[in-house]
Design a protein around this motif. Structure first.
Motif, PDB file in Angstrom:
ATOM      1  N   SER A  68       1.091  -1.284   0.437  1.00  0.00           N
ATOM      2  CA  SER A  68      -0.559   0.454   0.099  1.00  0.00           C
ATOM      3  C   SER A  68       0.832   0.681  -0.475  1.00  0.00           C
ATOM      4  CB  SER A  68      -1.179   0.179   1.417  1.00  0.00           C
ATOM      5  OG  SER A  68      -0.235  -0.354   2.243  1.00  0.00           O
ATOM      6  N   SER A  69       1.988   1.362   0.523  1.00  0.00           N
ATOM      7  CA  SER A  69       3.284   2.407   0.156  1.00  0.00           C
ATOM      8  C   SER A  69       4.444   2.252  -0.464  1.00  0.00           C
ATOM      9  CB  SER A  69       3.197   2.162   1.821  1.00  0.00           C
ATOM     10  OG  SER A  69       3.375   1.797   2.386  1.00  0.00           O
ATOM     11  N   CYS A  70       4.581   1.372  -1.555  1.00  0.00           N
ATOM     12  CA  CYS A  70       5.407   0.924  -2.643  1.00  0.00           C
ATOM     13  C   CYS A  70       5.478   1.872  -3.101  1.00  0.00           C
ATOM     14  CB  CYS A  70       5.450  -0.206  -2.893  1.00  0.00           C
ATOM     15  SG  CYS A  70       6.194  -0.915  -4.490  1.00  0.00           S
ATOM     16  N   ASP A  71       4.416   2.673  -3.442  1.00  0.00           N
ATOM     17  CA  ASP A  71       4.746   3.727  -4.623  1.00  0.00           C
ATOM     18  C   ASP A  71       4.995   5.272  -4.297  1.00  0.00           C
ATOM     19  OD1 ASP A  71       3.480   2.555  -6.854  1.00  0.00           O
ATOM     20  OD2 ASP A  71       1.839   3.175  -6.526  1.00  0.00           O
ATOM     21  N   GLU A  72       4.111   5.034  -3.306  1.00  0.00           N
ATOM     22  CA  GLU A  72       5.192   6.554  -1.665  1.00  0.00           C
ATOM     23  C   GLU A  72       6.332   5.980  -1.546  1.00  0.00           C
ATOM     24  OE1 GLU A  72       3.876   9.134   1.461  1.00  0.00           O
ATOM     25  OE2 GLU A  72       3.190   6.940   1.583  1.00  0.00           O
TER      26      GLU A  72
END
Length: 151
Positions: free
Chosen positions: A139-143
């Motif tokens: 869920s926070s990979c892109d960020e």
């Protein structure tokens, strides 16, 4: 980020932990052998510093191998009641690569600082001479990747 020439992402990764295993490596060896015999590739292997007679071992697997992994984990729960295994899915692995890392200091600290500036939880870190692998929730990979690219 100086020293990093390439950032790659592998999605759908699971984290496997075996806590409280014997520090004599007999159990760790059996764990690794079992995964090998089941044809499951493991990555990002990390062992904690021993505490007394025990240590913790963590590693990642491709989530496509989750069902077979859960079967292995269950067998170890029965065979070694003091060992506390767990499996967490829904992660991504971010790999930073650069030949310059071999001679450059501060690359890991810059990478960790970049991820720390986000809401991403850094679950596992492993390194080599020219590579740093970071495990974060999907869920926070892109960020996390954006922060690393900006750094």
């Amino acid at each position: 980020m100086n020293g990093v020439s390439k950032i790659t992402v592998t999605e759908d990764i699971s984290l496997v932990n075996f806590k409280n295993i014997s520090r004599d490596l007999s159990v760790a060896s059996r764990i690794m052998t079992e995964f090998s015999e089941q044809g499951i590739n493991i990555d990002m292997i990390s062992q904690s510093a021993p505490t007394g007679e025990t240590a913790d071992v963590s590693f990642t697997i491709d989530s496509k191998d989750l069902v077979r992994t859960l079967s292995i984990v269950q067998r170890f729960r029965v065979q070694y009641p003091n060992v506390r295994p767990s499996v967490s899915s829904g992660c991504c692995k971010i790999q930073l690569y650069g030949e310059e890392m071999r001679e450059r200091y501060g690359v890991a600290s810059a990478a960790i600082a970049a991820v720390a500036g986000t809401d991403a939880e850094l679950t596992l870190i492993s390194t080599g001479e020219v590579e740093i692998s970071l495990l974060v929730p999907q869920s926070s990979c892109d960020e996390a990747v954006r922060a690393l690219e900006e750094a």
